[in-house]
Design an enzyme around this catalytic site. Structure first.
Site, PDB file in Angstrom:
ATOM      1  N   PHE A 158      36.053  33.252  44.803  1.00 13.06           N
ATOM      2  CA  PHE A 158      37.086  32.889  43.816  1.00 13.06           C
ATOM      3  C   PHE A 158      38.502  33.101  44.378  1.00 13.06           C
ATOM      4  O   PHE A 158      39.226  32.134  44.664  1.00 13.06           O
ATOM      5  CB  PHE A 158      36.821  33.715  42.552  1.00 13.06           C
ATOM      6  CG  PHE A 158      37.930  33.757  41.547  1.00 13.06           C
ATOM      7  CD1 PHE A 158      38.574  32.595  41.137  1.00 13.06           C
ATOM      8  CD2 PHE A 158      38.323  34.970  40.981  1.00 13.06           C
ATOM      9  CE1 PHE A 158      39.584  32.641  40.192  1.00 13.06           C
ATOM     10  CE2 PHE A 158      39.323  35.024  40.034  1.00 13.06           C
ATOM     11  CZ  PHE A 158      39.964  33.868  39.644  1.00 13.06           C
ATOM     12  N   LYS A 164      29.575  34.766  53.820  1.00 10.64           N
ATOM     13  CA  LYS A 164      28.104  34.749  53.829  1.00 10.64           C
ATOM     14  C   LYS A 164      27.528  33.672  52.906  1.00 10.64           C
ATOM     15  O   LYS A 164      26.362  33.335  52.991  1.00 10.64           O
ATOM     16  CB  LYS A 164      27.617  36.138  53.380  1.00 10.64           C
ATOM     17  CG  LYS A 164      26.130  36.328  53.375  1.00 10.64           C
ATOM     18  CD  LYS A 164      25.771  37.735  52.909  1.00 10.64           C
ATOM     19  CE  LYS A 164      24.285  37.898  52.707  1.00 10.64           C
ATOM     20  NZ  LYS A 164      23.960  39.226  52.158  1.00 10.64           N
ATOM     21  N   LEU A 165      28.367  33.155  52.020  1.00 13.94           N
ATOM     22  CA  LEU A 165      27.912  32.213  50.982  1.00 13.94           C
ATOM     23  C   LEU A 165      26.794  32.824  50.146  1.00 13.94           C
ATOM     24  O   LEU A 165      25.667  32.319  50.101  1.00 13.94           O
ATOM     25  CB  LEU A 165      27.488  30.859  51.578  1.00 13.94           C
ATOM     26  CG  LEU A 165      28.575  30.085  52.320  1.00 13.94           C
ATOM     27  CD1 LEU A 165      28.037  28.742  52.825  1.00 13.94           C
ATOM     28  CD2 LEU A 165      29.805  29.858  51.450  1.00 13.94           C
ATOM     29  N   THR A 225      27.644  45.598  51.603  1.00 12.41           N
ATOM     30  CA  THR A 225      28.773  44.685  51.899  1.00 12.41           C
ATOM     31  C   THR A 225      30.115  45.403  51.805  1.00 12.41           C
ATOM     32  O   THR A 225      30.951  45.304  52.710  1.00 12.41           O
ATOM     33  CB  THR A 225      28.741  43.479  50.934  1.00 12.41           C
ATOM     34  OG1 THR A 225      27.656  42.648  51.317  1.00 12.41           O
ATOM     35  CG2 THR A 225      30.029  42.669  51.007  1.00 12.41           C
ATOM     36  N   THR A 264      40.978  46.672  44.317  1.00  9.58           N
ATOM     37  CA  THR A 264      41.023  46.476  42.865  1.00  9.58           C
ATOM     38  C   THR A 264      41.633  47.674  42.153  1.00  9.58           C
ATOM     39  O   THR A 264      41.604  48.800  42.678  1.00  9.58           O
ATOM     40  CB  THR A 264      39.573  46.250  42.356  1.00  9.58           C
ATOM     41  OG1 THR A 264      39.544  46.388  40.946  1.00  9.58           O
ATOM     42  CG2 THR A 264      38.601  47.274  42.930  1.00  9.58           C
ATOM     43  N   TYR A 314      30.332  49.512  41.600  1.00  8.33           N
ATOM     44  CA  TYR A 314      31.283  48.562  42.215  1.00  8.33           C
ATOM     45  C   TYR A 314      32.568  49.284  42.603  1.00  8.33           C
ATOM     46  O   TYR A 314      32.996  49.234  43.765  1.00  8.33           O
ATOM     47  CB  TYR A 314      31.590  47.406  41.244  1.00  8.33           C
ATOM     48  CG  TYR A 314      32.824  46.606  41.639  1.00  8.33           C
ATOM     49  CD1 TYR A 314      32.860  45.880  42.830  1.00  8.33           C
ATOM     50  CD2 TYR A 314      33.962  46.575  40.823  1.00  8.33           C
ATOM     51  CE1 TYR A 314      33.990  45.149  43.208  1.00  8.33           C
ATOM     52  CE2 TYR A 314      35.093  45.856  41.188  1.00  8.33           C
ATOM     53  CZ  TYR A 314      35.099  45.144  42.384  1.00  8.33           C
ATOM     54  OH  TYR A 314      36.229  44.432  42.753  1.00  8.33           O
ATOM     55  N   LYS A 325      34.249  50.066  46.325  1.00  8.35           N
ATOM     56  CA  LYS A 325      35.587  49.602  46.719  1.00  8.35           C
ATOM     57  C   LYS A 325      36.473  50.804  47.082  1.00  8.35           C
ATOM     58  O   LYS A 325      37.240  50.753  48.045  1.00  8.35           O
ATOM     59  CB  LYS A 325      36.241  48.787  45.592  1.00  8.35           C
ATOM     60  CG  LYS A 325      35.644  47.424  45.347  1.00  8.35           C
ATOM     61  CD  LYS A 325      35.769  46.456  46.506  1.00  8.35           C
ATOM     62  CE  LYS A 325      37.177  45.970  46.750  1.00  8.35           C
ATOM     63  NZ  LYS A 325      37.215  44.920  47.808  1.00  8.35           N
ATOM     64  N   ASN A 376      42.669  42.467  36.944  1.00  6.54           N
ATOM     65  CA  ASN A 376      41.707  41.363  36.731  1.00  6.54           C
ATOM     66  C   ASN A 376      42.354  40.001  36.943  1.00  6.54           C
ATOM     67  O   ASN A 376      43.399  39.723  36.368  1.00  6.54           O
ATOM     68  CB  ASN A 376      41.213  41.379  35.278  1.00  6.54           C
ATOM     69  CG  ASN A 376      40.091  42.348  35.070  1.00  6.54           C
ATOM     70  OD1 ASN A 376      40.102  43.440  35.615  1.00  6.54           O
ATOM     71  ND2 ASN A 376      39.117  41.946  34.280  1.00  6.54           N
ATOM     72  N   PRO A 394      28.758  36.783  24.125  1.00  8.22           N
ATOM     73  CA  PRO A 394      28.322  38.184  24.030  1.00  8.22           C
ATOM     74  C   PRO A 394      29.456  39.161  24.342  1.00  8.22           C
ATOM     75  O   PRO A 394      29.896  39.265  25.480  1.00  8.22           O
ATOM     76  CB  PRO A 394      27.219  38.265  25.101  1.00  8.22           C
ATOM     77  CG  PRO A 394      27.540  37.184  26.079  1.00  8.22           C
ATOM     78  CD  PRO A 394      28.326  36.134  25.386  1.00  8.22           C
ATOM     79  N   ASN A 431      39.752  42.885  24.898  1.00  4.12           N
ATOM     80  CA  ASN A 431      38.810  41.778  25.099  1.00  4.12           C
ATOM     81  C   ASN A 431      38.674  40.892  23.866  1.00  4.12           C
ATOM     82  O   ASN A 431      38.696  39.667  23.959  1.00  4.12           O
ATOM     83  CB  ASN A 431      37.416  42.321  25.470  1.00  4.12           C
ATOM     84  CG  ASN A 431      37.365  42.767  26.929  1.00  4.12           C
ATOM     85  OD1 ASN A 431      38.272  42.476  27.712  1.00  4.12           O
ATOM     86  ND2 ASN A 431      36.319  43.488  27.293  1.00  4.12           N
TER      87      ASN A 431
HETATM   88  P1  NAD Z   1      33.847  36.701  44.627  1.00  2.02           P
HETATM   89  O1  NAD Z   1      32.610  37.446  44.271  1.00  2.02           O
HETATM   90  O2  NAD Z   1      34.214  35.480  43.868  1.00  2.02           O
HETATM   91  O3  NAD Z   1      33.793  36.276  46.171  1.00  2.02           O
HETATM   92  C1  NAD Z   1      33.346  37.134  47.173  1.00  2.02           C
HETATM   93  C2  NAD Z   1      33.063  36.307  48.423  1.00  2.02           C
HETATM   94  O4  NAD Z   1      32.603  37.215  49.445  1.00  2.02           O
HETATM   95  C3  NAD Z   1      31.981  35.247  48.230  1.00  2.02           C
HETATM   96  O5  NAD Z   1      32.405  34.019  48.771  1.00  2.02           O
HETATM   97  C4  NAD Z   1      30.784  35.805  48.999  1.00  2.02           C
HETATM   98  O6  NAD Z   1      29.943  34.794  49.550  1.00  2.02           O
HETATM   99  C5  NAD Z   1      31.476  36.621  50.082  1.00  2.02           C
HETATM  100  N1  NAD Z   1      30.608  37.700  50.604  1.00  2.02           N
HETATM  101  C6  NAD Z   1      29.895  38.587  49.869  1.00  2.02           C
HETATM  102  N2  NAD Z   1      29.197  39.406  50.677  1.00  2.02           N
HETATM  103  C7  NAD Z   1      29.498  39.042  51.944  1.00  2.02           C
HETATM  104  C8  NAD Z   1      29.095  39.530  53.221  1.00  2.02           C
HETATM  105  N3  NAD Z   1      28.227  40.535  53.343  1.00  2.02           N
HETATM  106  N4  NAD Z   1      29.600  38.928  54.317  1.00  2.02           N
HETATM  107  C9  NAD Z   1      30.473  37.888  54.214  1.00  2.02           C
HETATM  108  N5  NAD Z   1      30.871  37.382  53.021  1.00  2.02           N
HETATM  109  C10 NAD Z   1      30.391  37.957  51.908  1.00  2.02           C
HETATM  110  O7  NAD Z   1      34.995  37.790  44.575  1.00  2.02           O
HETATM  111  P2  NAD Z   1      36.518  37.644  44.119  1.00  2.02           P
HETATM  112  O8  NAD Z   1      36.591  37.823  42.659  1.00  2.02           O
HETATM  113  O9  NAD Z   1      37.109  36.442  44.747  1.00  2.02           O
HETATM  114  O10 NAD Z   1      37.129  38.955  44.786  1.00  2.02           O
HETATM  115  C11 NAD Z   1      37.623  38.926  46.131  1.00  2.02           C
HETATM  116  C12 NAD Z   1      38.143  40.300  46.494  1.00  2.02           C
HETATM  117  O11 NAD Z   1      39.174  40.689  45.603  1.00  2.02           O
HETATM  118  C13 NAD Z   1      37.066  41.401  46.396  1.00  2.02           C
HETATM  119  O12 NAD Z   1      37.271  42.287  47.468  1.00  2.02           O
HETATM  120  C14 NAD Z   1      37.362  42.071  45.069  1.00  2.02           C
HETATM  121  O13 NAD Z   1      36.960  43.427  45.095  1.00  2.02           O
HETATM  122  C15 NAD Z   1      38.868  41.934  44.994  1.00  2.02           C
HETATM  123  N6  NAD Z   1      39.428  41.885  43.626  1.00  2.02           N
HETATM  124  C16 NAD Z   1      38.927  41.017  42.703  1.00  2.02           C
HETATM  125  C17 NAD Z   1      39.505  40.959  41.433  1.00  2.02           C
HETATM  126  C18 NAD Z   1      39.016  39.984  40.388  1.00  2.02           C
HETATM  127  O14 NAD Z   1      39.477  40.049  39.249  1.00  2.02           O
HETATM  128  N7  NAD Z   1      38.136  39.051  40.693  1.00  2.02           N
HETATM  129  C19 NAD Z   1      40.581  41.798  41.109  1.00  2.02           C
HETATM  130  C20 NAD Z   1      41.068  42.669  42.107  1.00  2.02           C
HETATM  131  C21 NAD Z   1      40.486  42.691  43.357  1.00  2.02           C
END
Ligand code: NAD
Length: 344
Positions: free
Chosen positions: A15, A38-39, A104, A134, A159, A163, A188, A214, A258
């Site tokens: 994302f 890794k997809l 991971t 985060t 989680y 982190k 978020n 939900p 929420n």
């Molecule tokens: P996401 O789950 O949408 O994407 C994670 C990506 O990492 C995916 O494309 C997945 O294929 C890849 N991945 C997972 N395991 C892997 C591995 N072992 N090797 C290589 N690739 C791997 O996550 P996101 O929401 O885009 O979050 C991205 C980063 O930002 C994360 O580190 C998350 O902790 C941080 N973050 C997210 C948010 C949020 O609201 N979504 C807020 C603050 C920080």
């Protein structure tokens, strides 16, 4: 072509990563961006189809946990910068299966730190390891106060514990080996291309299909929401202008209970779908609360605002409307995901 910089972005098919990759590929044609992902169920190359033919962009499928693979990549490419977003990111999944998160988020991050340290070999001039984290590492707030950059870590879910651990390793590599690092802790995110296990895209999809919404507990939990493109802009700014070996909090000063957020989404979507006022709210169903559910997150983002001049470009109402419009427009994107063997 000789590129000015070679940048590795991990998790670029996810994302937030897909927005960061898009921003860097478009804004810096003189950088080469290598997206390593890794997809997993959360990674989707359809998030990046518009970049496929760009000369300054390459994709590489691989697992950060696979140490041999990471070593090979670092033998093949010399990196000036690493922007590390790859992670397992969904709290509910971490409660069901913490080990994937430990692999991971902790082992994967340490593999990457080791590879950077070996490659740069004390020659840190112009090098940068940027770790994306985060606000959940800080734990839960009651009704008052904010998380600042100096708030003690107090993670409450597998989680956030994974982190927090990765953040500690990044700082430890700075302290022990002098690795040039930067960290950001963000609130978020919401916006296009978010996998519909997370609240906003899940509920948009359920409202479209008149499925139950939900809500955990009484919907009293409070989150601080930021439009993903504003997060990507902040990452660009911190990567280029942030102080090395420093940390910045990123957030929108935008707290929502929420249940209030869900009612706001229901109202906007009733209008857009031509439904009568209040119709979608009837889909709300209250379910047993998440184990260890943090009550409130709220980021104090004044440091990045004062020191780097960053601020969100859209209000929450504008960002939410853009997001809803995007998902309404991109039913094809949702439909492709339902082919995924592992939707939540
Ligand atoms: P996401 O789950 O949408 O994407 C994670 C990506 O990492 C995916 O494309 C997945 O294929 C890849 N991945 C997972 N395991 C892997 C591995 N072992 N090797 C290589 N690739 C791997 O996550 P996101 O929401 O885009 O979050 C991205 C980063 O930002 C994360 O580190 C998350 O902790 C941080 N973050 C997210 C948010 C949020 O609201 N979504 C807020 C603050 C920080």
């Amino acid at each position: 072509m000789n590129y000015k910089k070679q940048i590795l972005i991990t998790g670029g098919a996810g994302f937030i990563g897909s927005h960061v990759v898009r921003l860097f590929v478009n804004k810096y044609p003189d950088y080469h961006i290598l997206n390593l992902d890794k997809l997993t169920y959360a990674g989707n190359l359809k998030n990046l189809v518009d970049l496929e033919d760009r000369p300054n962009y390459s994709f590489l499928k691989g697992d950060l946990v696979d140490q041999n693979f990471i070593t090979e990549i670092f033998q093949q490419y010399q990196f000036d910068g690493i922007i590390h977003l790859a992670a397992e990111s969904h709290v509910d999944r971490s409660i069901k299966n913490p080990m994937d998160f430990i692999q991971t988020n902790i082992i994967g991050t340490v593999n990457l730190l080791n590879a950077a340290r070996n490659q740069w070999d004390q020659d840190f001039e112009g090098k940068k390891f940027y770790h994306i984290s985060t606000d959940e590492v800080f734990g839960s707030l009651d009704s008052g106060g904010f998380f600042t950059e100096t708030t003690s870590y107090d993670p409450q879910s597998p989680y956030s514990a994974s982190k927090a651990s990765s953040d500690h390793f990044v700082r430890a590599y700075q302290n022990t080996y002098g690795l040039p690092v930067i960290l950001t802790n963000c609130s978020n995110n919401y916006g296009p291309y978010q996998f519909p296990e997370k609240l906003i895209p899940l509920f948009i999809n359920n409202i479209i299909h008149k499925k139950p919404l939900p809500v955990y507990g009484k919907g009293e939990n409070i989150r601080d929401w930021l439009f993903v493109i504003d997060h990507a802009e902040a990452i660009d700014l911190v990567y280029h202008k942030g102080m090395l070996n420093d940390t910045y909090n990123i957030g929108g000063f935008n707290e929502w209970k929420n249940i209030d957020l869900i009612k706001l989404m229901c109202g906007i979507m009733d209008q857009k779908l031509g439904r009568s006022k209040g119709e979608s709210e009837q889909l709300i169903t209250y379910v047993k609360d998440r184990a260890g559910h943090d009550l409130r997150y709220a980021i104090d983002a004044s440091k990045i605002m004062k020191e780097l001049g960053w601020k969100p470009s859209v209000t929450f109402e504008q960002g939410l409307e853009k997001t809803i419009d995007w998902y309404l427009d991109r039913q094809d994107w949702f439909d492709d995901l339902s082919m995924n063997p592992n939707p939540c």
